[in-house]
Motif scaffolding. Structure first.
Motif, PDB file in Angstrom:
ATOM      1  N   ARG A 283     -34.643  -2.033 -87.132  1.00 51.82           N
ATOM      2  CA  ARG A 283     -36.075  -1.096 -88.740  1.00 51.82           C
ATOM      3  C   ARG A 283     -34.368  -0.786 -90.063  1.00 51.82           C
ATOM      4  O   ARG A 283     -35.083  -1.115 -91.346  1.00 51.82           O
ATOM      5  CB  ARG A 283     -36.553  -0.338 -88.561  1.00 51.82           C
ATOM      6  N   GLY A 286     -33.248  -3.198 -91.843  1.00 52.46           N
ATOM      7  CA  GLY A 286     -33.892  -4.368 -92.627  1.00 52.46           C
ATOM      8  C   GLY A 286     -34.409  -3.204 -94.139  1.00 52.46           C
ATOM      9  O   GLY A 286     -34.931  -3.544 -95.404  1.00 52.46           O
ATOM     10  N   HIS A 289     -31.406  -4.495 -96.322  1.00 49.99           N
ATOM     11  CA  HIS A 289     -31.726  -6.604 -96.638  1.00 49.99           C
ATOM     12  C   HIS A 289     -32.214  -6.411 -95.788  1.00 49.99           C
ATOM     13  O   HIS A 289     -32.043  -5.924 -94.139  1.00 49.99           O
ATOM     14  CB  HIS A 289     -30.068  -6.499 -96.940  1.00 49.99           C
ATOM     15  N   SER A 290     -33.420  -7.371 -95.516  1.00 50.94           N
ATOM     16  CA  SER A 290     -34.098  -7.821 -94.528  1.00 50.94           C
ATOM     17  C   SER A 290     -33.451  -9.411 -94.297  1.00 50.94           C
ATOM     18  O   SER A 290     -33.655  -9.289 -92.568  1.00 50.94           O
ATOM     19  CB  SER A 290     -35.500  -8.663 -95.209  1.00 50.94           C
ATOM     20  N   GLU A 293     -31.948  -6.438 -91.361  1.00 54.12           N
ATOM     21  CA  GLU A 293     -32.901  -6.815 -90.004  1.00 54.12           C
ATOM     22  C   GLU A 293     -32.802  -7.634 -89.303  1.00 54.12           C
ATOM     23  O   GLU A 293     -32.965  -7.841 -87.666  1.00 54.12           O
ATOM     24  CB  GLU A 293     -34.102  -6.525 -89.994  1.00 54.12           C
ATOM     25  N   ARG A 294     -32.983  -9.306 -89.820  1.00 50.17           N
ATOM     26  CA  ARG A 294     -32.984 -10.984 -89.084  1.00 50.17           C
ATOM     27  C   ARG A 294     -31.957 -11.552 -88.460  1.00 50.17           C
ATOM     28  O   ARG A 294     -31.453 -11.103 -86.731  1.00 50.17           O
ATOM     29  CB  ARG A 294     -33.431 -11.625 -89.825  1.00 50.17           C
TER      30      ARG A 294
END
Length: 343
Positions: A283, A286, A289-290, A293-294
């Motif tokens: 988390r 994220g 940057h998203s 996290e992905r």
């Protein structure tokens, strides 16, 4: 993080806002301003990496308004501004104001403020109670509503009530209760009051469950904030102060919300990233940057104090001071993190 500043007329709230958020701007009649959270760790990392950019965590201050001069009550727009804040700051007058007939009385103003918030919350919860009764509703939502009413009827704010995670979920996200908000009571003292032994108890910073009480001299702090950075140090030394009270306040607000900062460092940027305590590595990625996290794979982590000894990340690795952590690792305050992610 949004900090909502409020106070009764004549409390010096606007002066305090200028001291806490120098350069704040007005937007639709609401003043706001950002201030950087002081962090010596970011300064240290910048001295090592000489980055193109250095970024501190920030807090947004919002001057949500004052009570009315007649009854002292806060109008609806001000109350909504408080509800929208992550932390409420109640500026309490600790000096004599010739434009006001009533003398300075911090306990009186604190009591009036607390009672107003309690009564508003009690009214909200009583309406919910009546609705639940008409709907013959039962279950956790009704139970937690009753528990909060009973707490308020003891003249205790909801921030002092222990609620479990299940009870908070039962309460639901749509309800905004003012006495549940974290609160900083900020005594605004004049220079004379600051040096008055009878006011010494107001200068002590005190902590409780979701509340802090502290003091500053708004006029002096506003003067400090208006000075160029290079002149502030000399001014503070002349007053026998180590740092502006603004810095202490910012750290207290940060702590009150249980925020910590993890750090990223490199030649492009050294930066502090605010997260809630207890956030895991995935988390936290994220936050940067998203995509991180992905596609999270792992986090490479070290401590600034270890870098202070080793001086380079290569030396840290050689000494075994840089470790690999997975997605469930709970990020600690001050961790320097390099996230690794796949596409």
């Amino acid at each position: 993080m949004h900090v909502g500043i409020c106070g009764y007329p004549g409390s010096g709230k606007t002066t305090v806002f200028r001291a806490l958020a120098p350069g704040g701007k007005a937007d639709r009649e609401i003043a706001y301003g950002n201030i950087k959270v002081p962090d010596a760790r970011v300064d240290f990392l910048a001295s090592i990496f000489s980055p193109k950019k250095t970024t501190f965590a920030e807090i947004t201050f919002v001057d949500v308004g004052s009570g009315t001069r007649s009854g002292g009550a806060f109008p609806p727009a001000v109350l909504q501004g408080m509800r929208n804040a992550d932390v409420i700051v109640h500026v309490v007058r600790g000096f004599e104001n010739p434009s006001l007939t009533a003398p300075s009385d911090p306990p009186r103003d604190e009591k009036a403020f607390d009672e107003e918030l309690l009564l508003l919350d009690l009214g909200t919860l009583e309406k919910r109670k009546e609705r639940f009764k008409k709907e013959s509703k039962k279950g956790p939502e009704v139970e937690v509503n009753t528990k909060m009413i009973e707490h308020l009827e003891k003249s205790e704010p909801l921030r002092t009530l222990d609620l479990s995670e299940e009870e908070l979920r039962a309460l639901g996200p749509g309800i905004q209760l003012l006495s549940m908000q974290p609160l900083i009571t900020l005594y605004n003292l004049s220079e004379e009051a600051w040096n008055d032994p009878a006011r010494a108890h107001l200068r002590e910073t005190k902590h409780g469950k979701q509340w802090v009480k502290m003091a500053l001299c708004g006029s002096i702090e506003a003067e400090i904030a208006a000075l160029p950075a290079e002149e502030q140090k000399d001014f503070l030394e002349g007053l026998g102060l180590g740092e502006p009270a603004r810095n202490v306040f910012v750290r207290e607000a940060y702590r009150l919300l249980d925020y910590i900062s993890f750090l990223t460092a490199g030649p492009d940027e050294c930066r502090a990233w605010p997260i809630r305590r207890g956030t895991n590595a995935k988390r936290a990625a994220g936050k940067v940057h998203s995509d991180l996290e992905r596609g999270f794979i792992r986090a490479e982590i070290y401590r600034p104090e270890d870098l202070e000894i080793a001086r380079t990340e290569a030396a840290l690795k050689a000494q075994g001071k840089m470790r690999l952590e997975g997605k469930d690792y709970i990020v600690k305050d001050g961790d320097v993190v390099h996230f690794r992610a796949g596409t």
